[in-house]
Scaffold this motif. Structure first.
Motif, PDB file in Angstrom:
ATOM      1  N   ARG B 150      22.500 -75.752  25.971  1.00 55.31           N
ATOM      2  CA  ARG B 150      22.947 -74.594  25.181  1.00 55.31           C
ATOM      3  C   ARG B 150      21.894 -74.228  24.135  1.00 55.31           C
ATOM      4  O   ARG B 150      21.577 -73.063  23.945  1.00 55.31           O
ATOM      5  N   TRP B 153      18.437 -72.985  25.885  1.00 55.72           N
ATOM      6  CA  TRP B 153      18.508 -71.694  26.596  1.00 55.72           C
ATOM      7  C   TRP B 153      19.364 -70.674  25.852  1.00 55.72           C
ATOM      8  O   TRP B 153      19.745 -69.658  26.410  1.00 55.72           O
ATOM      9  N   MET B 154      19.664 -70.943  24.625  1.00 59.99           N
ATOM     10  CA  MET B 154      20.387 -70.012  23.760  1.00 59.99           C
ATOM     11  C   MET B 154      21.699 -69.522  24.403  1.00 59.99           C
ATOM     12  O   MET B 154      21.910 -68.325  24.595  1.00 59.99           O
ATOM     13  N   ILE B 155      22.502 -70.486  24.799  1.00 59.63           N
ATOM     14  CA  ILE B 155      23.784 -70.132  25.425  1.00 59.63           C
ATOM     15  C   ILE B 155      24.899 -70.438  24.422  1.00 59.63           C
ATOM     16  O   ILE B 155      24.983 -71.566  23.929  1.00 59.63           O
ATOM     17  N   PRO B 156      25.729 -69.458  24.098  1.00 57.61           N
ATOM     18  CA  PRO B 156      26.803 -69.753  23.140  1.00 57.61           C
ATOM     19  C   PRO B 156      27.882 -70.643  23.750  1.00 57.61           C
ATOM     20  O   PRO B 156      28.053 -70.651  24.975  1.00 57.61           O
ATOM     21  N   ASP B 158      31.857 -71.665  24.503  1.00 59.61           N
ATOM     22  CA  ASP B 158      32.969 -70.796  24.882  1.00 59.61           C
ATOM     23  C   ASP B 158      33.631 -70.216  23.638  1.00 59.61           C
ATOM     24  O   ASP B 158      33.993 -69.032  23.600  1.00 59.61           O
ATOM     25  N   ASP B 161      31.467 -67.590  22.141  1.00 60.65           N
ATOM     26  CA  ASP B 161      31.486 -66.440  23.041  1.00 60.65           C
ATOM     27  C   ASP B 161      32.770 -65.630  22.839  1.00 60.65           C
ATOM     28  O   ASP B 161      32.738 -64.396  22.749  1.00 60.65           O
ATOM     29  N   GLU B 162      33.880 -66.347  22.743  1.00 62.84           N
ATOM     30  CA  GLU B 162      35.166 -65.667  22.559  1.00 62.84           C
ATOM     31  C   GLU B 162      35.203 -64.938  21.215  1.00 62.84           C
ATOM     32  O   GLU B 162      35.678 -63.799  21.133  1.00 62.84           O
ATOM     33  N   GLU B 165      33.195 -61.855  21.443  1.00 64.07           N
ATOM     34  CA  GLU B 165      33.919 -60.844  22.235  1.00 64.07           C
ATOM     35  C   GLU B 165      34.975 -60.153  21.368  1.00 64.07           C
ATOM     36  O   GLU B 165      35.112 -58.929  21.387  1.00 64.07           O
TER      37      GLU B 165
END
Lengths: 338, 188
Positions: B150, B153-156, B158, B161-162, B165
């Motif tokens: 995470r 690779w700059m991945i949020p 969950d 992310d929510e 959103e």
């Protein structure tokens, strides 16, 4: 910069295809997008874990279920499930799981991991010898495993299937159907405690019994019929007793060429038809503590069937010798259709 | 760029070297095409090298351009950074007419560059180079924990992310309400 998950789908598929299966399982935990993407992938797009061996062990003590997956380089992945505290341990590292039923958790895990197994296993080992009489709930794991394979319409490709049982032939018949028929070569059935034996009438009806070439049945097989074992190339079967008539029938099937038995053995716990067998086969060639008979087979030239009865070890071996290996003084009986 | 198989490239290409005299086959003059990326720097590339790219190969196969026409009509790849296109052109030159080795260790180690290269190579449909790039990314993921992946690779997560959103929805709702109010004001 693009984030890994924003890669085009085809590229992600290829990255996953080139990854080790453990890395794909890790990617599943990174975020829901990865999890959904991997879960929606066809199994053919996933890398092959190339396990050589899978062991499923059911136990009565704290850790109820143990799965061991042995990788191609002998790397070991061990999953243990304990009801107390709903815990799952992976290679020694424990974690609490949310699902209340630990057996369901184990089933889900094995279903996921088996998506990565494409090559045939050398051996699948199922040990349900887990004091089922004390803890009958554990028996639902093999049933759920069987259900899972039925639901997925999937079989495990394994060359050898070993099953450790307690007292019931259902413990064998529940596991047998999960093995892929095309790959299966050998079945082993053991028990640590059972000396009384199990009925095998349902087991011999399974496709797996009929198809395999090698059978090792170390629990006394009750009411064994010789016609049910003639198709094996190799067998090592324990029985409580066998009649001289049945032995003669087995000999005739082998010498007539209807069976391709190589080196095989019957472990007969009580063989009390010595006299009858002498009447049928004539005097034996005696070698140390064993009695041997030599029979020429129909249309097999120099190949001689040797039946070797080792009285001190309660074993009757069936083997094929070349004529030149028959000891001096032994009589080779001509093939006789009757 | 030298059009020999040495693989160095530049915006001012040199003429191709002639084939060795010992070559038995009759000499067919090699055709060249021109490509440029976001930076507008033009690369001269032989048709042989461009064969690696299924996309460009498909584009040029029926063109029948003369040298002048090709020069006057470089293929624009505005979605590809200049330095990335340079890497691609170099790779195509280096592997022109050669079987590709099982591994390529000359790929960028920086993940940003590798990512842009993957996107470019995927777009240009260069099958072998895409294989190397995907293997390299797989190598970079290997042995990492979900948290490390995470982070790298700059991945949020969950949860993040929510939350993002929700925030985006809220903002969109506010904007829509603002527009409606403005529209109502205009109507008055």
């Amino acid at each position: 910069m693009s984030s890994l998950i924003e890669m085009p789908e085809l590229v992600l598929e290829r990255i996953i295809g080139f990854s080790h299966f453990t890395a794909v399982l890790t990617l599943r935990q990174v975020c829901r997008d990865f999890r959904n993407f991997i879960d929606d992938l066809k199994d053919s797009k996933l890398p092959d874990a190339k396990f050589s061996k899978i062991e499923i062990e059911l136990k009565e003590d704290g850790e109820k279920i143990i799965f061991e997956f042995v990788g191609p380089d002998d790397s070991l992945y061990r999953l243990k499930y304990a009801e107390a505290g709903n815990r799952r341990k992976f290679n020694g590292k424990g974690k609490m799981v949310m699902n209340a039923d630990i057996i369901d958790v184990a089933i889900q895990d094995v279903e996921l991991i088996l998506r990565f197994q494409k090559s045939p296993l050398k051996r699948l080992y199922c040990d349900s010898n887990a004091y089922i009489h004390i803890d009958p709930s554990i028996h639902c794991l093999p049933i759920k495993l069987n259900d899972m394979f039925k639901m997925l319409n999937r079989k495990i490709k394994t060359r050898e299937l070993s099953i450790v049982i307690t007292n019931f032939q259902s413990e064998v018949t529940i596991i047998l159907p999960i093995a892929d028929l095309e790959t299966l070569e050998c079945i082993d059935v053991y028990s640590y405690y059972n000396d009384t034996g199990i009925e095998i009438d349902d087991i011999v009806k399974t496709e797996q019994w009929k198809k395999v070439k090698e059978m090792n049945f170390k629990v006394p097989a009750l009411n064994l019929k010789v016609e049910d074992i003639c198709h094996f190339s190799r067998f090592n079967i324990k029985v409580n007793t066998i009649s001289a008539k049945d032995l003669d029938c087995l000999k005739k099937t082998i010498t007539s060429g209807s069976s391709n038995v190589e080196f095989s053995c019957l472990k007969v716990i009580n063989f009390d038809e010595n006299e009858e067998i002498l009447n049928l086969w004539g005097p034996a060639y005696l070698s140390e503590s064993s009695s041997q008979w030599y029979f020429r087979s129909k249309d097999s030239g120099e190949d001689i069937l040797v039946v070797n009865y080792q009285q001190d070890r309660d074993k009757i071996h069936f083997d094929v010798f070349e004529l030149e290996d028959v000891p001096n003084g032994a009589i080779v009986q001509e093939y006789n259709e009757n | 760029m030298s059009s020999t198989e040495q693989g160095t490239s530049s915006a001012a290409p040199a003429e191709p070297t002639t084939a060795p005299e010992s070559a038995a086959a009759p000499e067919v003059p090699e055709s060249f095409y021109y490509v440029h990326g976001k930076d507008k720097v033009v690369h001269k590339v032989s048709a042989g090298a461009l064969q690696h790219s299924a996309l460009i190969h498909g584009m040029i196969s029926n063109l029948g351009y003369t040298e002048e026409q090709a020069k006057a009509n470089p293929f624009p790849f505005e979605n590809i950074d200049g330095d990335i296109l340079q890497m691609v052109v170099d790779w195509c030159n280096q592997h022109k007419g050669k079987p590709t080795p099982p591994e390529d260790t000359n790929l960028p180690k920086q993940k940003e560059k590798l990512f842009d290269l993957v996107l470019a190579v995927n777009y240009l449909e260069i099958k072998e180079l895409l294989t190397y790039c995907c293997k390299q990314v797989a190598m970079m993921v290997k042995g990492k924990s979900p948290e490390e992946i995470r982070e790298i690779w700059m991945i949020p997560t969950d949860a993040e992310d929510e939350a993002a959103e929700k925030e985006a929805k809220k903002r969109a709702g506010k904007e829509a309400a603002g527009e409606t109010a403005a529209a109502a004001g205009d109507a008055k």
